[in-house]
Design a protein around this motif. Structure first.
Motif, PDB file in Angstrom:
ATOM      1  N   VAL A 163      -0.390   2.169  -4.310  1.00 34.57           N
ATOM      2  CA  VAL A 163      -1.323   2.452  -3.425  1.00 34.57           C
ATOM      3  C   VAL A 163      -2.639   2.075  -3.993  1.00 34.57           C
ATOM      4  CG1 VAL A 163      -2.494   4.331  -2.180  1.00 34.57           C
ATOM      5  CG2 VAL A 163      -0.280   4.329  -2.471  1.00 34.57           C
ATOM      6  N   PHE A 164      -3.153   2.319  -5.219  1.00 37.86           N
ATOM      7  CA  PHE A 164      -4.606   2.207  -5.612  1.00 37.86           C
ATOM      8  C   PHE A 164      -4.749   1.017  -6.172  1.00 37.86           C
ATOM      9  CE2 PHE A 164      -4.165   6.849  -5.535  1.00 37.86           C
ATOM     10  CZ  PHE A 164      -5.289   7.131  -4.648  1.00 37.86           C
ATOM     11  N   PHE A 165      -3.907   0.273  -6.865  1.00 37.43           N
ATOM     12  CA  PHE A 165      -3.884  -1.037  -7.512  1.00 37.43           C
ATOM     13  C   PHE A 165      -2.988  -2.028  -6.720  1.00 37.43           C
ATOM     14  CE2 PHE A 165      -4.819   2.355 -10.535  1.00 37.43           C
ATOM     15  CZ  PHE A 165      -5.874   1.910 -11.277  1.00 37.43           C
ATOM     16  N   HIS A 166      -2.329  -1.774  -5.430  1.00 38.27           N
ATOM     17  CA  HIS A 166      -2.049  -2.811  -5.031  1.00 38.27           C
ATOM     18  C   HIS A 166      -0.631  -3.708  -5.827  1.00 38.27           C
ATOM     19  CE1 HIS A 166      -4.809  -2.113  -1.901  1.00 38.27           C
ATOM     20  NE2 HIS A 166      -5.692  -2.562  -2.632  1.00 38.27           N
ATOM     21  N   LEU A 167       0.018  -2.781  -6.296  1.00 35.31           N
ATOM     22  CA  LEU A 167       1.052  -3.411  -7.272  1.00 35.31           C
ATOM     23  C   LEU A 167       2.502  -3.164  -6.454  1.00 35.31           C
ATOM     24  CD1 LEU A 167       0.448  -1.994 -10.943  1.00 35.31           C
ATOM     25  CD2 LEU A 167      -0.194  -4.262  -9.867  1.00 35.31           C
ATOM     26  N   ASP A 168       3.457  -3.570  -6.707  1.00 36.51           N
ATOM     27  CA  ASP A 168       4.902  -3.298  -6.238  1.00 36.51           C
ATOM     28  C   ASP A 168       5.799  -2.576  -7.125  1.00 36.51           C
ATOM     29  OD1 ASP A 168       6.712  -3.291  -4.233  1.00 36.51           O
ATOM     30  OD2 ASP A 168       7.173  -5.322  -4.449  1.00 36.51           O
ATOM     31  N   MET A 169       5.584  -1.494  -7.699  1.00 39.13           N
ATOM     32  CA  MET A 169       6.317  -1.028  -8.614  1.00 39.13           C
ATOM     33  C   MET A 169       7.663  -0.424  -7.926  1.00 39.13           C
ATOM     34  SD  MET A 169       4.130   0.977 -11.577  1.00 39.13           S
ATOM     35  CE  MET A 169       5.225   1.057 -12.593  1.00 39.13           C
ATOM     36  N   GLN A 170       7.298   0.191  -6.652  1.00 41.48           N
ATOM     37  CA  GLN A 170       8.245   0.557  -5.822  1.00 41.48           C
ATOM     38  C   GLN A 170       8.855  -0.388  -4.845  1.00 41.48           C
ATOM     39  OE1 GLN A 170       5.821   4.007  -4.022  1.00 41.48           O
ATOM     40  NE2 GLN A 170       7.358   5.308  -4.613  1.00 41.48           N
ATOM     41  N   LYS A 171       9.911  -1.126  -5.630  1.00 43.49           N
ATOM     42  CA  LYS A 171      10.199  -2.433  -4.659  1.00 43.49           C
ATOM     43  C   LYS A 171      10.535  -2.230  -3.450  1.00 43.49           C
ATOM     44  CE  LYS A 171       9.838  -4.822  -8.355  1.00 43.49           C
ATOM     45  NZ  LYS A 171       8.923  -4.103  -9.335  1.00 43.49           N
ATOM     46  N   SER A 208      -4.912 -13.711  14.134  1.00 44.26           N
ATOM     47  CA  SER A 208      -3.804 -14.645  13.639  1.00 44.26           C
ATOM     48  C   SER A 208      -2.613 -14.072  13.565  1.00 44.26           C
ATOM     49  CB  SER A 208      -4.210 -15.596  12.452  1.00 44.26           C
ATOM     50  OG  SER A 208      -4.361 -14.689  11.529  1.00 44.26           O
ATOM     51  N   GLU A 209      -1.403 -14.743  13.722  1.00 41.51           N
ATOM     52  CA  GLU A 209      -0.130 -14.136  13.576  1.00 41.51           C
ATOM     53  C   GLU A 209       0.605 -14.863  12.161  1.00 41.51           C
ATOM     54  OE1 GLU A 209       1.895 -14.386  17.118  1.00 41.51           O
ATOM     55  OE2 GLU A 209       0.813 -12.943  18.193  1.00 41.51           O
ATOM     56  N   ILE A 210       1.295 -14.109  11.344  1.00 40.47           N
ATOM     57  CA  ILE A 210       1.834 -14.473  10.309  1.00 40.47           C
ATOM     58  C   ILE A 210       3.249 -14.035  10.458  1.00 40.47           C
ATOM     59  CG2 ILE A 210       1.866 -14.647   7.752  1.00 40.47           C
ATOM     60  CD1 ILE A 210      -0.864 -13.819   7.752  1.00 40.47           C
ATOM     61  N   PRO A 211       4.297 -14.974  10.700  1.00 40.60           N
ATOM     62  CA  PRO A 211       5.686 -14.564  10.415  1.00 40.60           C
ATOM     63  C   PRO A 211       6.197 -14.320   9.098  1.00 40.60           C
ATOM     64  CG  PRO A 211       5.371 -16.605  11.833  1.00 40.60           C
ATOM     65  CD  PRO A 211       4.139 -16.279  11.171  1.00 40.60           C
ATOM     66  N   LEU A 212       6.708 -13.248   8.722  1.00 38.85           N
ATOM     67  CA  LEU A 212       7.164 -13.024   7.056  1.00 38.85           C
ATOM     68  C   LEU A 212       8.283 -13.925   7.042  1.00 38.85           C
ATOM     69  CD1 LEU A 212       6.393  -9.095   7.278  1.00 38.85           C
ATOM     70  CD2 LEU A 212       4.929 -11.029   6.578  1.00 38.85           C
ATOM     71  N   GLY A 213       9.350 -13.974   7.968  1.00 39.90           N
ATOM     72  CA  GLY A 213      10.321 -14.548   7.594  1.00 39.90           C
ATOM     73  C   GLY A 213      11.310 -14.113   6.473  1.00 39.90           C
ATOM     74  N   LEU A 214      11.516 -13.108   6.441  1.00 38.44           N
ATOM     75  CA  LEU A 214      12.129 -12.128   5.420  1.00 38.44           C
ATOM     76  C   LEU A 214      13.585 -11.818   5.993  1.00 38.44           C
ATOM     77  CD1 LEU A 214       9.540  -9.654   4.104  1.00 38.44           C
ATOM     78  CD2 LEU A 214      10.453 -11.667   2.927  1.00 38.44           C
ATOM     79  N   GLY A 215      14.077 -12.047   7.295  1.00 39.79           N
ATOM     80  CA  GLY A 215      15.310 -11.976   7.782  1.00 39.79           C
ATOM     81  C   GLY A 215      15.535 -10.341   8.246  1.00 39.79           C
ATOM     82  N   GLY A 216      14.298  -9.703   8.349  1.00 41.21           N
ATOM     83  CA  GLY A 216      14.485  -8.315   8.887  1.00 41.21           C
ATOM     84  C   GLY A 216      13.020  -7.614   8.422  1.00 41.21           C
ATOM     85  N   TYR A 217      13.110  -6.385   8.657  1.00 41.56           N
ATOM     86  CA  TYR A 217      11.820  -5.463   8.458  1.00 41.56           C
ATOM     87  C   TYR A 217      11.809  -5.212   6.986  1.00 41.56           C
ATOM     88  CZ  TYR A 217       9.061  -1.379   8.878  1.00 41.56           C
ATOM     89  OH  TYR A 217       7.883  -0.451   8.570  1.00 41.56           O
ATOM     90  N   LEU A 218      10.407  -4.894   6.490  1.00 39.47           N
ATOM     91  CA  LEU A 218      10.251  -4.845   5.160  1.00 39.47           C
ATOM     92  C   LEU A 218       9.955  -3.386   4.844  1.00 39.47           C
ATOM     93  CD1 LEU A 218       9.863  -6.398   2.528  1.00 39.47           C
ATOM     94  CD2 LEU A 218       7.297  -6.293   2.927  1.00 39.47           C
ATOM     95  N   ASP A 219      10.784  -2.583   4.358  1.00 43.56           N
ATOM     96  CA  ASP A 219      10.575  -1.152   4.088  1.00 43.56           C
ATOM     97  C   ASP A 219       9.827  -1.133   2.775  1.00 43.56           C
ATOM     98  OD1 ASP A 219      11.680   1.865   3.818  1.00 43.56           O
ATOM     99  OD2 ASP A 219      12.119   0.829   1.942  1.00 43.56           O
ATOM    100  N   ILE A 220       8.500  -0.212   2.751  1.00 44.84           N
ATOM    101  CA  ILE A 220       7.508  -0.372   1.404  1.00 44.84           C
ATOM    102  C   ILE A 220       8.214   0.573   0.658  1.00 44.84           C
ATOM    103  CG2 ILE A 220       5.971  -1.585   2.797  1.00 44.84           C
ATOM    104  CD1 ILE A 220       4.681   1.045   3.392  1.00 44.84           C
ATOM    105  N   GLY A 221       9.168   0.562   0.037  1.00 46.47           N
ATOM    106  CA  GLY A 221       9.492   1.433  -1.195  1.00 46.47           C
ATOM    107  C   GLY A 221      10.263   2.708  -0.974  1.00 46.47           C
ATOM    108  N   ILE A 222      10.395   3.265   0.183  1.00 45.89           N
ATOM    109  CA  ILE A 222      11.146   4.358   0.405  1.00 45.89           C
ATOM    110  C   ILE A 222      12.624   4.610  -0.230  1.00 45.89           C
ATOM    111  CG2 ILE A 222      11.683   6.051   2.086  1.00 45.89           C
ATOM    112  CD1 ILE A 222       9.139   5.206   3.728  1.00 45.89           C
ATOM    113  N   LEU A 223      13.354   3.356   0.499  1.00 41.69           N
ATOM    114  CA  LEU A 223      14.780   3.197  -0.129  1.00 41.69           C
ATOM    115  C   LEU A 223      14.728   3.112  -1.464  1.00 41.69           C
ATOM    116  CD1 LEU A 223      16.103   1.087   2.963  1.00 41.69           C
ATOM    117  CD2 LEU A 223      16.187   3.589   2.724  1.00 41.69           C
TER     118      LEU A 223
END
Length: 274
Positions: A163-171, A208-223
């Motif tokens: 949240v505060f340092f914009h990392l991705d420890m919760q993958k 502007s629109e940016i397609p993520l192209g991930l093949g689905g919705y990006l769950d931000i760390g909850i799972l």
């Protein structure tokens, strides 16, 4: 069982050659990685290497300060865990390239934390000056609770960093179905699902629109957080079960003894009394 008081490396080699040599090998590997990262300009990874070298000193520091004996098996696993998490996981990106690497470490963390929590209570339970006696079931439950508490606190730390340092420890996790009351077309409290999600388009402030192209919705760390806590739960349950029978058999279990620190006996002082 180790009975050394001398903190020199030579004394540690004599008392526990396997642990001392493993420590020396891992330390050399970390120093080699640190030098490589320095010349590559990855100074954040250099800091991780320094942190790893400091963490390597924690087991022997605890032994000297608290006057306990860490079993060789436990100490080896702790050293390998630190190396696997910091050097292989973070710097070598094993968390991304090797499936279930993070899951394996969180499971092992739950097991180790249960062992540590169990040993803390078991040491107090055997202390001659204490007047209470804890049952094997109570020790097992407290070890489980200790392990889960450490796991939750670590997830708090990961969330804070994200949240505060914009990392991705919760993958993040890519999912193809989401369900939320915020999608209720009537604005009510009815969960509404969207299935077969194949892409997500992000609209920025300038339109502007940016397609993520991930093949689905990006769950931000909850799972990922729930998965980490669940495997921590499994590791904690496994050791709590082992610890219960260890105390039940009055410390005769050989397997559990490899993971439970023991209090070192007091050595008589060599100084003459005044």
């Amino acid at each position: 069982m180790k009975r050394w008081r001398d903190s020199s490396f030579r004394a540690q080699v004599k008392s526990s050659p396997m642990v001392a040599r493993l420590y020396q090998i891992l330390r050399l590997l970390v120093i080699w990685v640190m030098i490589a990262q320095f010349f590559n300009g990855n100074f954040e990874n250099v800091f991780l290497c320094i942190l790893t070298l400091i963490l390597f000193l924690v087991p022997s520091f605890i032994e000297r300060k608290i006057q306990i004996d860490l079993p060789d098996t436990l100490e080896v696993i702790i050293l390998l865990f630190i190396f696997a998490a910091e050097i292989l996981g973070e710097i070598r990106a094993y968390y991304i390239s090797i499936p279930y690497w993070d899951t394996m470490l969180h499971t092992l963390n739950g097991f180790l934390c249960a062992a540590i929590g169990f040993s803390l209570l078991d040491i107090l339970n055997r202390h001659e000056r204490l007047s209470f006696s804890l049952s094997p079931l109570y020790l097992a439950i407290m070890a489980f609770c200790f392990s889960m508490t450490i796991g939750v606190l670590w997830e708090f730390f990961e969330c804070t960093m994200d949240v505060f340092f914009h990392l991705d420890m919760q993958k993040d996790t890519v999912v193809n179905t989401i369900s939320s009351v915020m999608l209720d077309p009537n604005g009510g409290n009815v969960p509404t699902a969207i299935h077969n999600i194949t892409d997500v388009i992000v609209v920025t402030a300038d339109g502007s629109e940016i397609p993520l192209g991930l093949g689905g919705y990006l769950d931000i760390g909850i799972l990922d957080t729930m998965k980490d806590l669940f495997v921590n739960f499994i590791g904690a349950v496994v050791f709590s079960f082992i610890g219960y029978f260890y105390v039940k058999s009055r410390g005769k279990g050989r397997f559990a003894r490899r993971f439970i620190p023991q209090v070192l006996p007091e050595t008589p002082s060599s100084e003459p009394k005044k």
